[in-house]
Design an enzyme around this catalytic site. Structure first.
Site, PDB file in Angstrom:
ATOM      1  N   ARG A 119    -115.564   0.737 -32.134  1.00 37.90           N
ATOM      2  CA  ARG A 119    -116.463   1.066 -31.393  1.00 37.90           C
ATOM      3  C   ARG A 119    -117.512   1.027 -33.061  1.00 37.90           C
ATOM      4  NH1 ARG A 119    -115.446   6.957 -29.727  1.00 37.90           N
ATOM      5  NH2 ARG A 119    -114.336   7.870 -31.434  1.00 37.90           N
ATOM      6  N   CYS A 123    -123.963  -4.763 -35.556  1.00 33.82           N
ATOM      7  CA  CYS A 123    -125.296  -4.541 -36.864  1.00 33.82           C
ATOM      8  C   CYS A 123    -126.496  -4.098 -36.259  1.00 33.82           C
ATOM      9  CB  CYS A 123    -124.670  -6.433 -36.695  1.00 33.82           C
ATOM     10  SG  CYS A 123    -126.338  -6.760 -37.415  1.00 33.82           S
ATOM     11  N   ASN A 157    -123.871   7.156 -29.630  1.00 33.38           N
ATOM     12  CA  ASN A 157    -122.888   8.144 -29.971  1.00 33.38           C
ATOM     13  C   ASN A 157    -122.291   7.907 -31.296  1.00 33.38           C
ATOM     14  OD1 ASN A 157    -120.703   9.759 -28.354  1.00 33.38           O
ATOM     15  ND2 ASN A 157    -119.506   9.087 -30.070  1.00 33.38           N
ATOM     16  N   GLU A 158    -122.723   8.792 -32.209  1.00 36.26           N
ATOM     17  CA  GLU A 158    -121.684   9.452 -33.373  1.00 36.26           C
ATOM     18  C   GLU A 158    -122.632   8.725 -34.351  1.00 36.26           C
ATOM     19  OE1 GLU A 158    -118.339  10.689 -33.653  1.00 36.26           O
ATOM     20  OE2 GLU A 158    -118.898  12.539 -33.092  1.00 36.26           O
ATOM     21  N   CYS A 165    -124.240  -7.525 -43.345  1.00 32.05           N
ATOM     22  CA  CYS A 165    -124.001  -9.078 -42.581  1.00 32.05           C
ATOM     23  C   CYS A 165    -125.725  -9.458 -43.472  1.00 32.05           C
ATOM     24  CB  CYS A 165    -124.069  -8.897 -41.432  1.00 32.05           C
ATOM     25  SG  CYS A 165    -126.281  -8.383 -40.752  1.00 32.05           S
ATOM     26  N   CYS A 168    -128.633  -8.230 -42.314  1.00 30.94           N
ATOM     27  CA  CYS A 168    -129.107  -6.955 -42.911  1.00 30.94           C
ATOM     28  C   CYS A 168    -129.137  -6.247 -44.075  1.00 30.94           C
ATOM     29  CB  CYS A 168    -128.108  -5.432 -42.841  1.00 30.94           C
ATOM     30  SG  CYS A 168    -127.701  -5.205 -41.100  1.00 30.94           S
ATOM     31  N   GLU A 313    -120.105  17.962 -28.300  1.00 30.15           N
ATOM     32  CA  GLU A 313    -118.553  18.140 -27.575  1.00 30.15           C
ATOM     33  C   GLU A 313    -117.789  18.261 -29.411  1.00 30.15           C
ATOM     34  OE1 GLU A 313    -116.456  13.909 -29.398  1.00 30.15           O
ATOM     35  OE2 GLU A 313    -118.316  13.141 -28.140  1.00 30.15           O
ATOM     36  N   GLU A 361    -107.239   8.315 -27.307  1.00 32.57           N
ATOM     37  CA  GLU A 361    -107.308   9.675 -26.881  1.00 32.57           C
ATOM     38  C   GLU A 361    -106.797  10.048 -25.363  1.00 32.57           C
ATOM     39  OE1 GLU A 361    -111.977   9.861 -27.329  1.00 32.57           O
ATOM     40  OE2 GLU A 361    -111.508   9.892 -29.520  1.00 32.57           O
ATOM     41  N   LYS A 362    -105.789  10.189 -24.875  1.00 37.29           N
ATOM     42  CA  LYS A 362    -104.863  10.580 -23.424  1.00 37.29           C
ATOM     43  C   LYS A 362    -104.912  12.184 -23.937  1.00 37.29           C
ATOM     44  CE  LYS A 362    -100.867   7.606 -23.681  1.00 37.29           C
ATOM     45  NZ  LYS A 362    -100.219   7.073 -22.687  1.00 37.29           N
TER      46      LYS A 362
HETATM   47  C1  GAL Z   1    -116.073  12.056 -31.017  1.00 38.84           C
HETATM   48  C2  GAL Z   1    -116.494  11.114 -30.267  1.00 38.84           C
HETATM   49  C3  GAL Z   1    -115.952  11.029 -28.487  1.00 38.84           C
HETATM   50  C4  GAL Z   1    -114.522  11.320 -29.166  1.00 38.84           C
HETATM   51  C5  GAL Z   1    -113.612  12.710 -30.047  1.00 38.84           C
HETATM   52  C6  GAL Z   1    -112.744  12.798 -30.225  1.00 38.84           C
HETATM   53  O1  GAL Z   1    -116.409  12.203 -32.485  1.00 38.84           O
HETATM   54  O2  GAL Z   1    -117.743  10.947 -30.089  1.00 38.84           O
HETATM   55  O3  GAL Z   1    -116.354  10.202 -28.647  1.00 38.84           O
HETATM   56  O4  GAL Z   1    -113.894  10.059 -29.991  1.00 38.84           O
HETATM   57  O5  GAL Z   1    -114.554  11.987 -31.044  1.00 38.84           O
HETATM   58  O6  GAL Z   1    -112.525  13.465 -31.078  1.00 38.84           O
END
Ligand code: GAL
Length: 695
Positions: A119, A123, A157-158, A165, A168, A313, A361-362
């Site tokens: 993820r 580009c 996200n982040e 390329c 860019c 988060e 990430e489970k």
């Molecule tokens: C963050 C991310 C989340 C998740 C988390 C795990 O950096 O935004 O989606 O992956 O880390 O720690």
């Protein structure tokens, strides 16, 4: 220094508490979603960020959209009275997209297209990706932009990374043309006569040419600007179609490669993802806590003045899968969350509300585990935290108020990263150096605002400039005005070595007139190795009233000359013995200090304590006394209300004196008396009764 902040969500007088909610992973098991709705209330959470990685459910095939499931979730959340932070899903693409349009993927430094399985690797300039994102965001905003549950937009996200390329890189050349206009000007800025690298055509400018450190800096600027530009592209339909909903993205604290000060100009609210990875049983936790506090002080001030912000988060139990697994012992999670509140946050959210059954990430911490949802430690701690937030929510509307500012710039980090022949910067060195300066304040409960050099620091009593290697245009002049007008400033070694194009100053070092201001010329820079024993001692009878001490330099030292400045400390060993290590210089109505070496903790503390004393800075305790080791106090205040967050980051019980007429524990209502006992990793919030400033 701060204006009165308002609630992050108008009309919501609760601290935000909740997390990333991924119902898209559970669409096939609807009873789980029913269970979520029961558990939200049981855990007392009020805010969910939804749909962050839901693209393959929102657009299951090219041009085929399905928003109905999301609509049903949002309706239920609205009915349940929850706040939704609705995401745009661009952080991760559906697999069909990269298969059909490979150009949406980034190209790495080896010229390879990146893998579609990752993820955050699209580009920045792909017309296809931009088109797909614009279409998605427009549709989301049309459908949900006025939905009663939707209180904020969470863009992507982040944001991070670079793309090499052709498009860019071509964009980089255009960006350079716009910045410099002529090839001659770029040649001058990048000092291209070095190794015969003179450009005769724009196409020769290769972002990977590490031998030209001015070029390296410009590439960083451009890559960071691409993030800003992409964010603006995403935000446009949201702002247009959903004008009353604030737009933001989740930041990563001190992440090195995006200039958050620049990005912040486009953020309606600052939100951070914080994973300090506290190692509870080790003394290391105190250094981790100071760095986290420093980061939070920066986030609070990211838009140039203190503002309420929040954690988007965090990890409930310490298992954040991408880091060493240090489970948090009971208490530590609450401390970590209250630490954010202590520095001005008005809420804390988790990654993640519920652990998925699969995927890497489970096992990541989550409020709801795979089994026994309400019986887990995580769930109980979250529920208990909700109850605590209810008790302390009157802190909303207050903020930290600082007399001290520290300056921290992203471009300075990038310029120093590109340098050779200076003590190595592994990317953490500048942060560690800044935090070393911060420690003396943290340990006394003195609030620090962490600002960019371009922000307005004129109203502070004391400004610390830790290793600001690159000077932005106009900064030196503003600093001189500040000092002439009565300000006090301390610069540390390596400040002011290069200009904004990464070229060394020729008028002096520190350059751009700062040599004259500080009365110091910095001639040489060296690095302390284990075999270097570089002692530093106070000059007797110095005007600052520094007591006679000897300490050790560690990290970096420099050989400086006092050119009009008074020497307060000098080196006391080796070939540098007798030469200056700390100088002070009067300038107009103000005063400068130049610290030539990275002193050890005791040395730094003496220096800062002496300055605080002479400058009349107040700590939490009388006479700027040190708080017990591992303890800090942070104050939030507004209009006669003042709250002290007393935090113990050590595993030993600590007694914290409460000066003045004491305070009242916000949660128990009990008076504090003259002191408060904090168990290991405990935090208490006091409403302080003092009517006069804290002594
Ligand atoms: C963050 C991310 C989340 C998740 C988390 C795990 O950096 O935004 O989606 O992956 O880390 O720690």
């Amino acid at each position: 220094m701060n204006k009165s902040p308002r609630a992050l969500i108008p009309g919501c007088d609760d601290l935000l508490h909740g997390g990333d909610y991924n119902p898209d992973q559970w669409l096939g098991i609807p009873e789980v979603i029913d269970e979520d709705f029961r558990l939200f209330d049981a855990a007392g959470v009020n805010t969910l960020s939804v749909g962050i990685f839901a693209w393959s459910r929102l657009e299951p095939a090219d041009g085929v959209y399905d928003f109905d499931w999301l609509g049903r979730i949002l309706d239920r959340l609205a009915a349940a009275g929850k706040n939704v932070i609705l995401a745009t899903p661009s952080g991760a693409r559906p697999l069909w997209m990269a298969q059909r349009y490979p150009e949406v993927l980034r190209v790495d430094r080896q010229g390879r297209r990146e893998t579609p399985v990752l993820r955050h690797n699209h580009c920045w300039s792909s017309a296809v990706y931009r088109g797909k994102v614009r279409e998605m965001n427009t549709r989301l905003a049309e459908r949900f932009g006025r939905h009663p549950a939707v209180k904020m937009w969470h863009v992507s996200n982040e944001f991070s990374g670079e793309c090499l390329c052709e498009r860019c890189v071509g964009g980089f050349h255009d960006w350079l043309k716009e910045r410099y206009r002529t090839l001659d000007a770029v040649n001058a800025a990048h000092w291209t006569d070095f190794w015969a690298h003179r450009y005769t055509d724009w196409s020769q400018i290769n972002p990977l040419d590490f031998t030209l450190d001015g070029l390296a800096l410009d590439w960083r600027r451009y890559a960071s600007w691409q993030v800003e530009d992409f964010y603006a592209w995403e935000a446009e339909p949201l702002r247009r179609l959903s004008p009353s909903v604030p737009v933001l993205t989740n930041l990563m604290g001190l992440f090195e490669w995006v200039d958050y000060h620049k990005l912040a100009r486009q953020l309606d609210i600052v939100a951070d993802d914080s994973y300090p990875g506290y190692v509870a049983d080790s003394p290391e936790i105190v250094a981790q806590a100071m760095e986290t506090s420093f980061k939070f002080d920066l986030l609070r001030c990211l838009k140039g003045e203190p503002r309420a912000w929040f954690l988007m988060e965090s990890c409930i139990d310490g298992n954040s899968v991408w880091k060493p697994l240090h489970l948090k012992p009971p208490g530590l999670h609450h401390l970590e969350m209250f630490q954010a509140l202590a520095h001005g946050a008005d809420g804390t959210l988790y990654f993640q509300w519920r652990k998925g059954r699969g995927g890497v990430e489970k096992y990541h911490g989550g409020v709801v585990h795979h089994t026994h949802p309400e019986e887990t430690r995580s769930f109980k701690e979250v529920s208990a935290l909700s109850r605590r937030y209810e008790q302390v929510k009157q802190v909303i509307g207050t903020l930290n108020r600082a007399d001290v500012a520290m300056l921290f710039d992203w471009e300075s980090r990038w310029a120093y990263r590109a340098a050779k022949g200076l003590p190595k910067n592994d990317g953490t060195m500048l942060v560690r150096h800044a935090v070393a300066q911060y420690e003396a304040f943290w340990r006394r409960g003195i609030t620090v605002d962490v600002l960019a050099s371009g922000h307005d620091f004129s109203g502070y009593k004391f400004v610390v400039v830790p290793r600001l290697y690159l000077l932005q245009p106009g900064f030196a002049e503003r600093l001189k005005d500040y000092v002439r007008g009565g300000g006090w400033v301390l610069l540390t070694a390596l400040t002011g070595m290069v200009d904004e194009t990464n070229l060394c100053w020729r008028d002096g070092c520190p350059g751009d007139g700062l040599e004259e201001m500080t009365g110091v010329w910095m001639e040489e820079v060296g690095e302390c190795f284990p075999e270097t024993e570089l002692r530093v001692g106070t000059v007797e009878g110095n005007s600052l009233g520094l007591p006679l001490v000897e300490c050790v330099a560690e990290g970096i030292y420099s050989r400086i000359h006092a050119r009009g400045a008074e020497v307060l400390m000098s080196y006391a060993s080796g070939w540098l013995a007798g030469t200056p290590a700390l100088c002070t210089h009067g300038c107009g109505a103000g005063r400068t200090f130049f610290l030539a070496a990275d002193l050890d903790r005791s040395g730094l503390d003496r220096v800062y304590e002496a300055i605080m004393r002479r400058r009349g800075l107040k700590g939490f305790l009388p006479e700027r006394g040190l708080l017990p080791p591992g303890v800090t106090v942070q104050l939030r205040e507004s209009d006669g209300r003042r709250y002290g967050f007393l935090m113990n980051f050590s595993k030993e019980t600590k007694c914290v004196p409460v000066p003045g007429s004491g305070g009242r524990d916000l949660e128990t209502g009990m008076p504090s008396g003259g002191g408060v006992k904090l168990d290991a990793w405990e935090v208490k919030v006091l409403e302080l009764r003092m009517t006069k400033p804290v002594e």
